[in-house]
Design a protein around this motif. Structure first.
Motif, mmCIF file in Angstrom:
data_model
loop_
_atom_site.group_PDB
_atom_site.id
_atom_site.type_symbol
_atom_site.label_atom_id
_atom_site.label_comp_id
_atom_site.label_asym_id
_atom_site.label_seq_id
_atom_site.Cartn_x
_atom_site.Cartn_y
_atom_site.Cartn_z
ATOM 1 N N GLY A 40 -12.758 -0.898 12.598
ATOM 2 C CA GLY A 40 -12.289 -2.216 12.184
ATOM 3 C C GLY A 40 -12.644 -2.528 10.745
ATOM 4 N N THR A 41 -13.857 -2.141 10.349
ATOM 5 C CA THR A 41 -14.300 -2.412 8.986
ATOM 6 C C THR A 41 -13.562 -1.552 7.975
ATOM 7 N N LEU A 42 -13.329 -0.309 8.292
ATOM 8 C CA LEU A 42 -12.733 0.614 7.323
ATOM 9 C C LEU A 42 -11.210 0.644 7.332
ATOM 10 N N SER A 43 -10.575 -0.128 8.210
ATOM 11 C CA SER A 43 -9.111 -0.082 8.282
ATOM 12 C C SER A 43 -8.457 -0.581 6.992
ATOM 13 N N MET A 44 -8.870 -1.720 6.497
ATOM 14 C CA MET A 44 -8.261 -2.261 5.276
ATOM 15 C C MET A 44 -8.660 -1.487 4.016
ATOM 16 N N PRO A 45 -9.942 -1.106 3.828
ATOM 17 C CA PRO A 45 -10.255 -0.296 2.643
ATOM 18 C C PRO A 45 -9.496 1.037 2.595
ATOM 19 N N VAL A 46 -9.270 1.633 3.748
ATOM 20 C CA VAL A 46 -8.496 2.881 3.775
ATOM 21 C C VAL A 46 -7.049 2.623 3.347
ATOM 22 N N LEU A 47 -6.487 1.517 3.783
ATOM 23 C CA LEU A 47 -5.119 1.186 3.372
ATOM 24 C C LEU A 47 -5.035 0.912 1.875
ATOM 25 N N ILE A 48 -6.045 0.249 1.327
ATOM 26 C CA ILE A 48 -6.062 -0.003 -0.114
ATOM 27 C C ILE A 48 -6.205 1.314 -0.879
ATOM 28 N N GLY A 49 -7.081 2.186 -0.387
ATOM 29 C CA GLY A 49 -7.238 3.499 -1.022
ATOM 30 C C GLY A 49 -5.973 4.330 -0.944
ATOM 31 N N ALA A 50 -5.291 4.288 0.192
ATOM 32 C CA ALA A 50 -4.036 5.022 0.331
ATOM 33 C C ALA A 50 -2.968 4.468 -0.609
ATOM 34 N N SER A 51 -2.942 3.167 -0.771
ATOM 35 C CA SER A 51 -2.001 2.556 -1.701
ATOM 36 C C SER A 51 -2.284 2.995 -3.137
ATOM 37 N N PHE A 52 -3.568 3.071 -3.492
ATOM 38 C CA PHE A 52 -3.944 3.520 -4.831
ATOM 39 C C PHE A 52 -3.554 4.983 -5.046
ATOM 40 N N VAL A 53 -3.803 5.836 -4.060
ATOM 41 C CA VAL A 53 -3.448 7.252 -4.182
ATOM 42 C C VAL A 53 -1.933 7.411 -4.282
ATOM 43 N N ASP A 54 -1.192 6.618 -3.522
ATOM 44 C CA ASP A 54 0.264 6.666 -3.606
ATOM 45 C C ASP A 54 0.747 6.246 -4.991
ATOM 46 N N TRP A 55 0.099 5.231 -5.566
ATOM 47 C CA TRP A 55 0.472 4.807 -6.917
ATOM 48 C C TRP A 55 0.197 5.915 -7.925
ATOM 49 N N ILE A 56 -0.932 6.606 -7.763
ATOM 50 C CA ILE A 56 -1.257 7.705 -8.685
ATOM 51 C C ILE A 56 -0.223 8.824 -8.575
ATOM 52 N N MET A 57 0.170 9.145 -7.357
ATOM 53 C CA MET A 57 1.115 10.246 -7.154
ATOM 54 C C MET A 57 2.516 9.923 -7.670
ATOM 55 N N THR A 58 2.894 8.653 -7.644
ATOM 56 C CA THR A 58 4.252 8.280 -8.056
ATOM 57 C C THR A 58 4.277 7.539 -9.388
ATOM 58 N N MET A 59 3.185 7.576 -10.133
ATOM 59 C CA MET A 59 3.072 6.854 -11.392
ATOM 60 C C MET A 59 4.100 7.382 -12.410
ATOM 61 N N GLU A 60 4.703 6.460 -13.130
ATOM 62 C CA GLU A 60 5.652 6.806 -14.177
ATOM 63 C C GLU A 60 5.125 6.330 -15.518
ATOM 64 N N ALA A 61 5.782 6.711 -16.574
ATOM 65 C CA ALA A 61 5.313 6.406 -17.931
ATOM 66 C C ALA A 61 5.302 4.911 -18.225
ATOM 67 N N ASP A 62 6.231 4.155 -17.660
ATOM 68 C CA ASP A 62 6.301 2.735 -17.967
ATOM 69 C C ASP A 62 5.611 1.853 -16.927
ATOM 70 N N ASP A 63 4.786 2.436 -16.060
ATOM 71 C CA ASP A 63 4.041 1.655 -15.071
ATOM 72 C C ASP A 63 2.866 0.930 -15.715
ATOM 73 N N THR A 64 2.177 0.176 -14.904
ATOM 74 C CA THR A 64 0.975 -0.530 -15.348
ATOM 75 C C THR A 64 -0.075 0.467 -15.811
ATOM 76 N N ALA A 65 -0.929 0.026 -16.714
ATOM 77 C CA ALA A 65 -1.986 0.902 -17.232
ATOM 78 C C ALA A 65 -2.914 1.332 -16.097
ATOM 79 N N PRO A 66 -3.333 2.592 -16.096
ATOM 80 C CA PRO A 66 -4.185 3.081 -15.005
ATOM 81 C C PRO A 66 -5.498 2.316 -14.867
ATOM 82 N N GLY A 67 -6.071 1.881 -15.971
ATOM 83 C CA GLY A 67 -7.327 1.141 -15.900
ATOM 84 C C GLY A 67 -7.184 -0.158 -15.137
#
Length: 104
Positions: A40-67
């Motif tokens: 229960g505790t780790l369900s939301m942090p895992v989803l946030i981490g997965a969202s971040f990893v997905d953003w890294i994998m699909t990042m394009e040149a004109d996306d938001t700054a990585p920082g």
């Protein structure tokens, strides 16, 4: 002026609802308090981490700054994790009391 507090309360309630539901389902299926608290505790942090990893994998040149995305993800993790822990703990405590009352 009233929109920002309502958005914050909505986020808190959404996180608590998801974490509590995951903890409740896990508690009912496994009868293990520790496992259901952890899931229960780790369900939301895992989803946030997965969202971040997905953003890294699909990042394009004109996306938001990585920082900005890294800082945003870390802030979201810091805010969401204690809320999920509290919601999971309260859900498990409620289900444990209810189970002991029904079992006697």
């Amino acid at each position: 002026m009233l929109i920002l507090p309502l958005v914050i309360v909505g986020i808190i309630l959404g996180v608590a609802l998801i974490a509590g539901a995951v903890a409740a389902v896990c508690r009912l299926l496994t009868k293990s308090n520790a496992l259901s608290l952890t899931l229960g505790t780790l369900s939301m942090p895992v989803l946030i981490g997965a969202s971040f990893v997905d953003w890294i994998m699909t990042m394009e040149a004109d996306d938001t700054a990585p920082g900005n995305v890294i800082i945003g993800s870390l802030v979201a993790l810091v805010v969401v994790t204690p809320i999920a822990l509290l919601a999971s703990r309260l859900t498990i405590r409620f289900l444990s009391k209810r189970a002991s009352r029904n079992g006697s």
